[in-house]
Design an enzyme around this catalytic site. Structure first.
Site, PDB file in Angstrom:
ATOM      1  N   GLY A 112      77.721  11.078 142.781  1.00 26.50           N
ATOM      2  CA  GLY A 112      75.646  10.326 143.053  1.00 26.50           C
ATOM      3  C   GLY A 112      75.585   8.884 144.412  1.00 26.50           C
ATOM      4  O   GLY A 112      74.384   9.289 144.899  1.00 26.50           O
ATOM      5  N   GLY A 150      71.667   5.780 145.723  1.00 29.60           N
ATOM      6  CA  GLY A 150      73.423   6.276 145.986  1.00 29.60           C
ATOM      7  C   GLY A 150      73.510   5.026 146.679  1.00 29.60           C
ATOM      8  O   GLY A 150      74.545   4.866 147.608  1.00 29.60           O
ATOM      9  N   ASP A 193      83.894  12.625 133.781  1.00 31.87           N
ATOM     10  CA  ASP A 193      83.813  12.369 134.607  1.00 31.87           C
ATOM     11  C   ASP A 193      84.333  11.024 135.577  1.00 31.87           C
ATOM     12  O   ASP A 193      84.271  11.287 136.505  1.00 31.87           O
ATOM     13  CB  ASP A 193      82.528  12.656 135.269  1.00 31.87           C
ATOM     14  N   ASP A 242      86.738   4.787 139.153  1.00 32.47           N
ATOM     15  CA  ASP A 242      85.711   4.793 139.123  1.00 32.47           C
ATOM     16  C   ASP A 242      85.695   3.235 137.917  1.00 32.47           C
ATOM     17  O   ASP A 242      85.463   2.864 137.505  1.00 32.47           O
ATOM     18  CB  ASP A 242      84.797   5.355 137.566  1.00 32.47           C
TER      19      ASP A 242
HETATM   20  P1  AMP Z   1      78.651   6.118 136.833  1.00 38.94           P
HETATM   21  O1  AMP Z   1      78.655   5.948 135.341  1.00 38.94           O
HETATM   22  O2  AMP Z   1      79.238   5.381 137.532  1.00 38.94           O
HETATM   23  O3  AMP Z   1      80.208   6.736 136.751  1.00 38.94           O
HETATM   24  O4  AMP Z   1      78.400   7.575 137.173  1.00 38.94           O
HETATM   25  C1  AMP Z   1      77.827   8.655 136.287  1.00 38.94           C
HETATM   26  C2  AMP Z   1      76.721   9.543 137.665  1.00 38.94           C
HETATM   27  O5  AMP Z   1      75.184   8.092 138.040  1.00 38.94           O
HETATM   28  C3  AMP Z   1      78.235  10.135 138.934  1.00 38.94           C
HETATM   29  O6  AMP Z   1      77.211  11.100 138.967  1.00 38.94           O
HETATM   30  C4  AMP Z   1      77.340   8.868 139.896  1.00 38.94           C
HETATM   31  O7  AMP Z   1      77.960   9.405 141.433  1.00 38.94           O
HETATM   32  C5  AMP Z   1      76.026   8.752 139.685  1.00 38.94           C
HETATM   33  N1  AMP Z   1      75.628   6.985 139.944  1.00 38.94           N
HETATM   34  C6  AMP Z   1      75.543   6.057 139.264  1.00 38.94           C
HETATM   35  N2  AMP Z   1      74.963   4.863 139.613  1.00 38.94           N
HETATM   36  C7  AMP Z   1      74.135   5.555 141.300  1.00 38.94           C
HETATM   37  C8  AMP Z   1      73.120   5.285 141.791  1.00 38.94           C
HETATM   38  N3  AMP Z   1      73.497   3.663 142.619  1.00 38.94           N
HETATM   39  N4  AMP Z   1      72.574   5.933 142.754  1.00 38.94           N
HETATM   40  C9  AMP Z   1      73.086   7.762 142.716  1.00 38.94           C
HETATM   41  N5  AMP Z   1      73.934   8.027 141.611  1.00 38.94           N
HETATM   42  C10 AMP Z   1      75.036   6.871 141.161  1.00 38.94           C
HETATM   43 MG    MG Z   2      82.007   7.294 137.659  1.00 39.59          MG
END
Ligand code: AMP
Ligand code: MG
Length: 488
Positions: free
Chosen positions: A89, A118, A244, A254
């Site tokens: 994302g 993003g 993920d 991550d």
């Molecule tokens: P995370 O909890 O950081 O592993 O994120 C979970 C999902 O949300 C992943 O697919 C990330 O790429 C997406 N994601 C997290 N933060 C953002 C953001 N600010 N913009 C777009 N996608 C996000």
């Molecule tokens: Mg992640």
């Protein structure tokens, strides 16, 4: 090799969205060495085009052409619940250099951004940068961080913050979620393509196995079992062990609301948003095992290409059962090393467990206690061991020290040899939250010197570095409850 699957269900060509007025926040010469970037005297890339590249503002340097960047699709389980399609994302894969994939995190919206912007904020980008490099210094498998580039671009989280882009490196960013994605779509051709790609590039010895996909599973599971044992041994809590966020190469990946233990609490929860404590310190091994079960389910169709459903399930189930054995064996090795024990004696595990229980009961600082233990002499009378002052119940810890001193006397190493080996197993410096926080606050005032200092200290965390004694200390009262959550 970079992810080569193409198409709407795999990855999308995604150009980074430029940020205004990019500036260097952090750069890792050590990571630059991995991808042979020429550095100038200040340890920044000699070619100024790198600042624009790592900001996501242009895609070319003199040596590199990254004009087909991609964002990949993956799915996964978040907090134990199937969350469907997620995907990169806010991460964009620029391409390969010297066997490493170069990815920009926070470089703008992608096809998979869903409701997100993003972007990543300066605070979380510095945390990811510092921790990636700190974990590498500790010898824990991890994605690496090359740089953080900041911008005045505003980003809304709980409050207004500014944006940053963190450049990461890894031989591959493939996650368990990539496999879950194709399995959930029942796209077996893609699933096979992905597994074959991973085997060819990263697990080539699986190719000649009788059951290549079973062998792949065993290898991924083994790496992750050993990884989580290493986390436990350095007191690292990941914070969001969703499927993920689990690497197919067994790398720590991550960095979000992670935390190193200051005082030892077996059930420490580092992620403020993790209300149920699913990802608490003591649950990490079990959760990693659970994630391996997700991987096993996702790979099942590949084994079914050759075997009946029943047989395929049995093979994967048996392989999955090896996880706790590998984990326990690694954990015991690591904790024996932390205690300076080279031989294996019945009762060693109990000795470790009794110590951890006492540390938990008295909230003893994890890192500095084990480091301190590395310097005690086997001849010291228990009552003279200053470490006992950290414990509320002296009777229990005195009993423990008595047994411990007796145990180390059965080893052939002398005190000096043992101390030197123990110091290689017990880091003096870890990225404590309050240290990261200070570096972030200074960077928010445009002073990046603390990031550089921390990076230097944490590059050799097992060295004494007496000039940095303060960085080895537990947080001062009031600074040990810094809250970190998923918001980044
Ligand atoms: P995370 O909890 O950081 O592993 O994120 C979970 C999902 O949300 C992943 O697919 C990330 O790429 C997406 N994601 C997290 N933060 C953002 C953001 N600010 N913009 C777009 N996608 C996000
Ligand atoms: Mg992640």
């Amino acid at each position: 090799m970079a992810f080569t699957l193409t198409g709407i269900d795999a990855c999308q060509i995604t150009l980074p969205t430029p940020i205004p007025d990019p500036y260097w926040v952090a750069f890792s010469p050590s990571s630059a060495g991995l991808v042979t970037i020429n550095l100038n005297a200040s340890n920044l890339p000699a070619d100024p085009a790198w600042l624009s590249l790592l900001a996501g503002n242009q895609l070319l340097t003199k040596q590199h052409d990254f004009s087909s960047p991609i964002a990949t699709a993956y799915s996964g389980h978040q907090f134990g619940v199937w969350a469907g399609q997620l995907g990169d994302g806010r991460a964009i894969l620029l391409g390969d250099i010297a066997g490493q994939e170069l990815q920009l995190k926070g470089a703008g919206k992608t096809h998979y951004s869903r409701m997100g912007d993003g972007r990543a904020v300066l605070r979380s980008s510095i945390r990811e940068f510092l921790c990636s490099e700190a974990m590498h210094g500790l010898g824990v498998p991890t994605t690496r961080a090359l740089s953080v580039v900041g911008s005045r671009l505003s980003v809304l989280r709980e409050e207004m913050e500014t944006a940053a882009v963190c450049a990461r490196l890894a031989p591959s960013f493939i996650r368990i979620g990539h496999f879950e994605h194709y399995n959930s779509l029942k796209n077996i051709a893609r699933l096979k393509e992905l597994a074959d790609l991973l085997i060819a590039d990263h697990y080539p010895h699986c190719q000649s196995a009788q059951e290549p996909y079973l062998e792949l599973f065993k290898n991924i599971s083994e790496r992750n079992a050993k990884l989580v044992a290493q986390w436990q041994a350095v007191g690292f809590c990941h914070g969001v062990l969703n499927s993920d966020n689990i690497s197919a190469l067994g790398l720590t990946i991550d960095y979000g609301p992670f935390g190193f233990l200051d005082y030892f609490q077996i059930d420490h929860i580092c992620n403020h948003s993790d209300h149920g404590g699913r990802y608490a310190y003591h649950r990490q091994p079990q959760i990693m095992h659970w994630n391996m079960a997700c991987l096993a389910s996702a790979l099942l169709p590949l084994l079914e290409l050759k075997h009946s459903e029943n047989d395929a399930q049995t093979m994967l189930r048996n392989a999955l059962e090896e996880f706790p054995l590998i984990y326990t064996d690694s954990w015991q090795k690591l904790f024996r090393a932390k205690l300076g024990l080279q031989t294996i004696v019945e009762g060693d595990t109990l000795l470790v467990e009794r110590l951890l229980q006492a540390m938990h009961d008295s909230k003893v600082d994890f890192t500095s206690f084990f480091r301190g233990l590395s310097s005690i002499s086997s001849q010291t009378p228990v009552k003279d061991i200053s470490l006992r002052d950290n414990f509320v119940d002296r009777e229990i810890i005195d009993e423990w020290f008595k047994d411990y001193l007796e145990r180390i006397k059965t080893e052939t190493m002398n005190d000096i040899e043992r101390s030197s080996l123990m110091k290689q197993a017990n880091p003096k410096f870890v990225l404590r939250n309050h240290l990261a926080q200070k570096a972030i606050e200074m960077a928010q005032q445009d002073d990046f010197s603390e990031i550089k200092r921390l990076m230097a200290i944490l590059a050799t965390p097992f060295d004494d570095q007496p000039q940095y004694e303060d960085y080895a200390k537990p947080p001062p009262p009031g600074e040990n409850h810094i809250e970190v959550s998923c918001s980044s």
